[in-house]
Design a protein around this motif. Structure first.
Motif, PDB file in Angstrom:
ATOM      1  N   LEU A 141       0.831  -1.210   0.000  1.00  0.00           N
ATOM      2  CA  LEU A 141       0.000   0.000   0.000  1.00  0.00           C
ATOM      3  C   LEU A 141       0.861   1.255   0.000  1.00  0.00           C
ATOM      4  O   LEU A 141       0.569   2.230  -0.690  1.00  0.00           O
ATOM      5  CB  LEU A 141      -0.930  -0.001   1.212  1.00  0.00           C
ATOM      6  N   ARG A 142       1.922   1.212   0.770  1.00  0.00           N
ATOM      7  CA  ARG A 142       2.853   2.345   0.851  1.00  0.00           C
ATOM      8  C   ARG A 142       3.504   2.599  -0.513  1.00  0.00           C
ATOM      9  O   ARG A 142       3.594   3.738  -0.974  1.00  0.00           O
ATOM     10  CB  ARG A 142       3.898   2.018   1.919  1.00  0.00           C
ATOM     11  N   HIS A 143       3.935   1.536  -1.177  1.00  0.00           N
ATOM     12  CA  HIS A 143       4.553   1.643  -2.491  1.00  0.00           C
ATOM     13  C   HIS A 143       3.553   2.188  -3.514  1.00  0.00           C
ATOM     14  O   HIS A 143       3.882   3.060  -4.322  1.00  0.00           O
ATOM     15  CB  HIS A 143       5.084   0.277  -2.915  1.00  0.00           C
ATOM     16  N   THR A 144       2.326   1.694  -3.469  1.00  0.00           N
ATOM     17  CA  THR A 144       1.283   2.170  -4.373  1.00  0.00           C
ATOM     18  C   THR A 144       1.000   3.650  -4.142  1.00  0.00           C
ATOM     19  O   THR A 144       0.867   4.427  -5.096  1.00  0.00           O
ATOM     20  CB  THR A 144      -0.005   1.341  -4.193  1.00  0.00           C
ATOM     21  N   HIS A 145       0.917   4.048  -2.894  1.00  0.00           N
ATOM     22  CA  HIS A 145       0.670   5.450  -2.543  1.00  0.00           C
ATOM     23  C   HIS A 145       1.773   6.339  -3.111  1.00  0.00           C
ATOM     24  O   HIS A 145       1.496   7.364  -3.762  1.00  0.00           O
ATOM     25  CB  HIS A 145       0.588   5.590  -1.020  1.00  0.00           C
ATOM     26  N   ALA A 146       3.019   5.958  -2.926  1.00  0.00           N
ATOM     27  CA  ALA A 146       4.148   6.743  -3.432  1.00  0.00           C
ATOM     28  C   ALA A 146       4.120   6.800  -4.958  1.00  0.00           C
ATOM     29  O   ALA A 146       4.331   7.862  -5.552  1.00  0.00           O
ATOM     30  CB  ALA A 146       5.465   6.148  -2.947  1.00  0.00           C
ATOM     31  N   LEU A 197       3.745  10.251  -7.284  1.00  0.00           N
ATOM     32  CA  LEU A 197       4.742  10.652  -8.280  1.00  0.00           C
ATOM     33  C   LEU A 197       4.121  10.760  -9.670  1.00  0.00           C
ATOM     34  O   LEU A 197       4.414  11.699 -10.416  1.00  0.00           O
ATOM     35  CB  LEU A 197       5.906   9.669  -8.292  1.00  0.00           C
ATOM     36  N   LEU A 198       3.266   9.821 -10.030  1.00  0.00           N
ATOM     37  CA  LEU A 198       2.627   9.857 -11.342  1.00  0.00           C
ATOM     38  C   LEU A 198       1.674  11.035 -11.494  1.00  0.00           C
ATOM     39  O   LEU A 198       1.394  11.469 -12.609  1.00  0.00           O
ATOM     40  CB  LEU A 198       1.896   8.540 -11.615  1.00  0.00           C
ATOM     41  N   SER A 254       8.979   8.365 -17.489  1.00  0.00           N
ATOM     42  CA  SER A 254       7.629   8.688 -17.965  1.00  0.00           C
ATOM     43  C   SER A 254       7.159  10.021 -17.396  1.00  0.00           C
ATOM     44  O   SER A 254       6.461  10.775 -18.073  1.00  0.00           O
ATOM     45  CB  SER A 254       6.642   7.571 -17.602  1.00  0.00           C
ATOM     46  N   ILE A 255       7.554  10.326 -16.190  1.00  0.00           N
ATOM     47  CA  ILE A 255       7.185  11.607 -15.597  1.00  0.00           C
ATOM     48  C   ILE A 255       7.854  12.735 -16.381  1.00  0.00           C
ATOM     49  O   ILE A 255       7.238  13.769 -16.652  1.00  0.00           O
ATOM     50  CB  ILE A 255       7.566  11.652 -14.106  1.00  0.00           C
ATOM     51  N   GLN A 256       9.120  12.546 -16.774  1.00  0.00           N
ATOM     52  CA  GLN A 256       9.825  13.554 -17.567  1.00  0.00           C
ATOM     53  C   GLN A 256       9.144  13.753 -18.919  1.00  0.00           C
ATOM     54  O   GLN A 256       8.968  14.892 -19.371  1.00  0.00           O
ATOM     55  CB  GLN A 256      11.297  13.149 -17.770  1.00  0.00           C
TER      56      GLN A 256
END
Length: 65
Positions: A9-14, A18-19, A49-51
């Motif tokens: 859940l923590r990883h998904t939240h982060a 970011l996305l 992908s963010i860039q």
């Protein structure tokens, strides 16, 4: 239904933050990291992908006027 670990859940939240364009510094603070380095190391795979998205948004805003 499969069990989901707290870490997942923590990883998904982060990842979602970011996305959505939330600055890495803010994400790091929400995760409790004292430095953005851990966040950058962990989520580096998202940054290309963010860039690309940032360039697309910037280009649309720049040339649409």
């Amino acid at each position: 239904m499969p069990s989901i670990r707290f870490h997942d859940l923590r990883h998904t939240h982060a990842t979602l933050m970011l996305l959505q364009g939330i600055p890495v510094k803010v994400v790091a603070e929400r995760l409790g990291y004292s430095s953005i380095i851990t966040t950058l190391d962990t989520y580096n795979h998202l940054l290309p992908s963010i860039q690309r998205d940032a360039v697309t948004i910037f280009s649309k805003n720049l040339f649409s006027k």
